[in-house]
Design a protein around this motif. Structure first.
Motif, short mmCIF file in Angstrom:
data_model
loop_
_atom_site.label_atom_id
_atom_site.label_comp_id
_atom_site.label_asym_id
_atom_site.label_seq_id
_atom_site.Cartn_x
_atom_site.Cartn_y
_atom_site.Cartn_z
N ASN A 1 0.87 -1.18 0.00
CA ASN A 1 0.00 0.00 0.00
C ASN A 1 0.90 1.22 0.00
OD1 ASN A 1 -1.78 2.24 0.96
ND2 ASN A 1 -3.27 0.57 0.95
N GLU A 2 0.57 2.19 -0.84
CA GLU A 2 1.40 3.39 -0.91
C GLU A 2 1.48 4.10 0.44
OE1 GLU A 2 1.56 6.02 -4.47
OE2 GLU A 2 0.68 7.52 -3.13
N ASP A 3 0.38 4.03 1.19
CA ASP A 3 0.32 4.77 2.46
C ASP A 3 0.41 3.82 3.65
OD1 ASP A 3 -0.13 7.39 1.31
OD2 ASP A 3 -2.11 6.66 0.74
N PRO A 4 0.78 4.36 4.82
CA PRO A 4 0.83 3.48 5.99
C PRO A 4 -0.58 3.05 6.43
CG PRO A 4 1.58 5.73 6.53
CD PRO A 4 1.23 5.73 5.08
N ILE A 5 -0.65 1.88 7.04
CA ILE A 5 -1.91 1.33 7.55
C ILE A 5 -2.19 1.99 8.91
CG2 ILE A 5 -3.04 -0.82 8.29
CD1 ILE A 5 -2.24 -0.62 5.27
N PRO A 6 -3.38 2.55 9.11
CA PRO A 6 -3.68 3.13 10.44
C PRO A 6 -3.45 2.11 11.55
CG PRO A 6 -5.44 3.67 8.87
CD PRO A 6 -4.52 2.70 8.17
N ASP A 7 -2.81 2.59 12.64
CA ASP A 7 -2.46 1.70 13.76
C ASP A 7 -3.61 0.84 14.24
OD1 ASP A 7 0.09 2.57 13.85
OD2 ASP A 7 -0.17 3.93 15.56
N LYS A 8 -4.82 1.40 14.19
CA LYS A 8 -5.93 0.66 14.79
C LYS A 8 -6.20 -0.66 14.09
CE LYS A 8 -9.47 3.39 12.39
NZ LYS A 8 -10.68 4.21 12.57
N PHE A 9 -5.72 -0.81 12.84
CA PHE A 9 -5.95 -2.08 12.14
C PHE A 9 -4.84 -3.11 12.37
CE2 PHE A 9 -8.62 0.88 9.59
CZ PHE A 9 -9.85 0.30 9.89
N ASN A 10 -3.92 -2.77 13.30
CA ASN A 10 -2.83 -3.69 13.64
C ASN A 10 -3.31 -5.04 14.15
OD1 ASN A 10 -0.88 -1.94 12.98
ND2 ASN A 10 -0.37 -1.31 15.08
N PHE A 11 -4.54 -5.09 14.64
CA PHE A 11 -5.03 -6.35 15.21
C PHE A 11 -5.32 -7.39 14.14
CE2 PHE A 11 -8.95 -4.39 13.95
CZ PHE A 11 -9.82 -5.43 13.69
N LEU A 12 -5.40 -6.97 12.88
CA LEU A 12 -5.76 -7.91 11.81
C LEU A 12 -4.58 -8.82 11.46
CD1 LEU A 12 -7.84 -5.55 9.49
CD2 LEU A 12 -8.72 -7.53 10.75
N PRO A 13 -4.85 -10.09 11.22
CA PRO A 13 -3.77 -11.03 10.88
C PRO A 13 -3.02 -10.58 9.63
CG PRO A 13 -5.94 -11.99 10.41
CD PRO A 13 -6.18 -10.74 11.21
N LEU A 14 -1.71 -10.67 9.66
CA LEU A 14 -0.82 -10.33 8.53
C LEU A 14 -0.75 -8.82 8.25
CD1 LEU A 14 -1.63 -13.12 5.86
CD2 LEU A 14 0.02 -13.19 7.75
N SER A 15 -1.40 -8.00 9.09
CA SER A 15 -1.38 -6.55 8.80
C SER A 15 0.04 -6.01 8.85
CB SER A 15 -2.28 -5.79 9.78
OG SER A 15 -1.86 -6.04 11.10
N ASP A 16 0.92 -6.66 9.61
CA ASP A 16 2.32 -6.19 9.67
C ASP A 16 3.09 -6.53 8.40
OD1 ASP A 16 2.02 -8.88 10.26
OD2 ASP A 16 3.91 -8.96 11.39
N GLN A 17 2.46 -7.27 7.49
CA GLN A 17 3.17 -7.64 6.25
C GLN A 17 2.82 -6.74 5.07
OE1 GLN A 17 3.31 -11.81 5.30
NE2 GLN A 17 3.41 -12.40 7.45
N ILE A 18 2.01 -5.72 5.32
CA ILE A 18 1.69 -4.79 4.23
C ILE A 18 2.85 -3.81 4.10
CG2 ILE A 18 0.05 -3.07 3.36
CD1 ILE A 18 -2.14 -4.43 4.98
N LEU A 19 3.52 -3.84 2.94
CA LEU A 19 4.74 -3.05 2.75
C LEU A 19 4.45 -1.75 2.02
CD1 LEU A 19 7.06 -5.98 1.54
CD2 LEU A 19 6.79 -5.10 3.88
N SER A 20 5.36 -0.78 2.20
CA SER A 20 5.29 0.44 1.38
C SER A 20 6.00 0.14 0.06
CB SER A 20 5.96 1.59 2.11
OG SER A 20 7.33 1.30 2.27
#
Lengths: 335, 335
Positions: free
Chosen positions: A58-77
């Motif tokens: 994703n071009e933009d960062p993922i809002p912190d609040k969605f950190n709880f979703l599985p694999l959300s830490d794998q979305i790269l810039s």
């Protein structure tokens, strides 16, 4: 209304595409929201189940609040990704601009699978699965999970639920269909925590939002026998890094007050340039009022931009509201 | 967990009772909420379909926002009713006190059908249909409609939907079960407007609430590196006719701020007597903290009453929070 057979054909072709290739780039839209993030993670979980490799971008960062979703830490810039991809899956992306600047990541012979629910989607993919009647792209993701016979898990269910929840405003928008509720019911069987997800995804207040809300409520006034409520934010009161997300929903504090028919919110974006939001409860056609100022919207929610003096436009608006048919009806009713 | 066969037996007996008699008094609970009003109107619609006569009563007035519900204008106050009833149906009423002072309306040989979902229901009826796992009494009303083979209509569906919606906090509380969502899906097929009902039933802000919110937000402070947010309302700031409904939810504005772990709300009920609400997001056990002050609640939501100085108890609370295991974990995590 889209032909459901056509949709089924698109789903089946998408299923084939996914099974036939490997090493996918999954693209969600810029300024990501709950539905695009959840759709992209659903796709990742689905590919992982099928033994396929994938990269999330994703071009933009993922809002912190969605950190709880599985694999959300794998979305790269974009800058974190060095290789190129010949198979791309876009989710909740209505047109190529909404993908962001990802062209350096694509091979010349790239094939794109475009999955989306926006009626405005321009079918930029080589394959397109577009269902404008879907409340969320996650609703289509659910159908794709079923199409591919992938067993639901708590992780998959949590992702799909989050997309449905956020794009229906917590099952409150008019897009809340029987199908959405039936899918939600099934997902809850897989251990989704509706309360926890709603709290995180819908009730989190950004620091900027609480700041502007403090100011907006301090300015709030109820006038005209309680039928109109209005407030404003001056440009010099706004935090430097304020986004339109931070000021979203403020107009509802005016309109939702008991007895109020019309709510008005003035946001000064720069000196004497105001974005004006109008909301009505039941009678006054605020769409017609905004139209007179070259604005847009519909009978219950509209907006326009005004260059000039706040007091002046407020008085004009009050006059316009009081001349409307709806207002006259309301006044007669309450006398 | 209640034996489902027992529940089915109770439903079937209730169905018999309803079919056998006539001229019912339908009683909802004092300080009526969405579920009790909707359950009582569902019962009225059901009786009307069966050709039975009924009288609706509530000791207290029905909040204006529920005026949109069919037959809501037929709910009478006790003094408006002159006759007596030998067949009474109570809905969402956990014990006799919650019926209000209706005894003058009952004959000596009165028979009461008690339909409720509160686990604390004391089975005061001659017949009782109690399902503590139901999210709302309206969930039981839905089962009764099915038991009696009454066809759903938009009116019936709107009532049942409103009860489900309000008692699950808009499908956000932990009682939001797959069954609730499946029923909601079916009701939406009958022309229920989810957005309209949610707006009226959940998003209406009372005039007193907007007043106290303005004041509470003007006092709001975020402290301890953004981990604690707190606010207060002084007794002399409260509107004369403020109810606990008006100040409900204010604590959420503290806890829901991004990054905040503990939210604290002090409400001065009279000089130097404070009702204190504590909420935490994930780590700090605020139930244990409230317990030390002889309060109650659980790990994420608790409360207690304090006699004394606000600044003093605030400092004590901050100290207690900072000594908690959860806080230490959070601090380690964020370093």
């Amino acid at each position: 209304m889209k032909d459901l057979n056509e949709y089924k054909r698109e789903l089946s072709q998408a299923g084939q595409f996914i099974k036939q290739h490997d090493n996918y780039l999954i693209v969600s839209h810029i300024n990501p929201d709950g539905d695009t993030i959840s759709s992209s993670l659903t796709m990742a979980l689905l590919l992982r189940f099928l033994g396929k490799s994938f990269t999330l971008v994703n071009e933009d960062p993922i809002p912190d609040k969605f950190n709880f979703l599985p694999l959300s830490d794998q979305i790269l810039s974009i800058s974190e990704i060095k290789n190129t991809f010949s198979h791309v899956i876009t989710v909740d992306v209505a047109d190529q601009k909404r993908m962001g600047m990802i062209s350096p990541l694509l091979t010349d012979d790239v094939e794109i699978l475009n999955i989306d629910h926006h009626p405005t989607n321009d079918r930029f993919g080589h394959l397109n699965v577009i269902l404008p009647t879907a409340a969320a792209t996650c609703e289509i993701m659910y159908d794709l999970v079923k199409e591919l016979n992938i067993p639901l898990s708590q992780d998959l269910a949590s992702c799909i639920y989050t997309g449905l929840l956020t794009d229906t405003g917590g099952f409150r928008y008019t897009n809340t269909s029987p199908k959405v509720m039936r899918i939600a019911a099934e997902l809850l069987e897989y251990g989704v925590s509706p309360g926890e997800i709603a709290e995180i995804a819908l009730e989190t207040i950004s620091k900027n939002h609480i700041s502007v809300l403090q100011i907006a409520l301090s300015h709030l006034q109820v006038i005209e026998n309680g039928f109109i409520a209005w407030t404003y934010l001056k440009a010099n009161e706004l935090p430097q890094d304020v986004t339109s997300d931070d000021t979203e929903g403020i107009v509802n504090y005016t309109r939702n007050i008991e007895g109020v028919e019309v709510g008005i919110f003035f946001k000064e974006v720069k000196g004497n340039v105001f974005k004006i939001s109008l909301r009505s409860k039941k009678y006054v056609d605020v769409g017609a009022i905004a139209k007179a100022y070259h604005g847009g919207g519909h009978a219950r929610a509209s907006g326009f931009t005004f260059y000039g003096d706040l007091e002046e436009v407020l008085q004009q608006l009050i006059d316009a509201i009081k001349q409307s048919e709806g207002w006259k009806y309301l006044e007669n009713k309450s006398n």
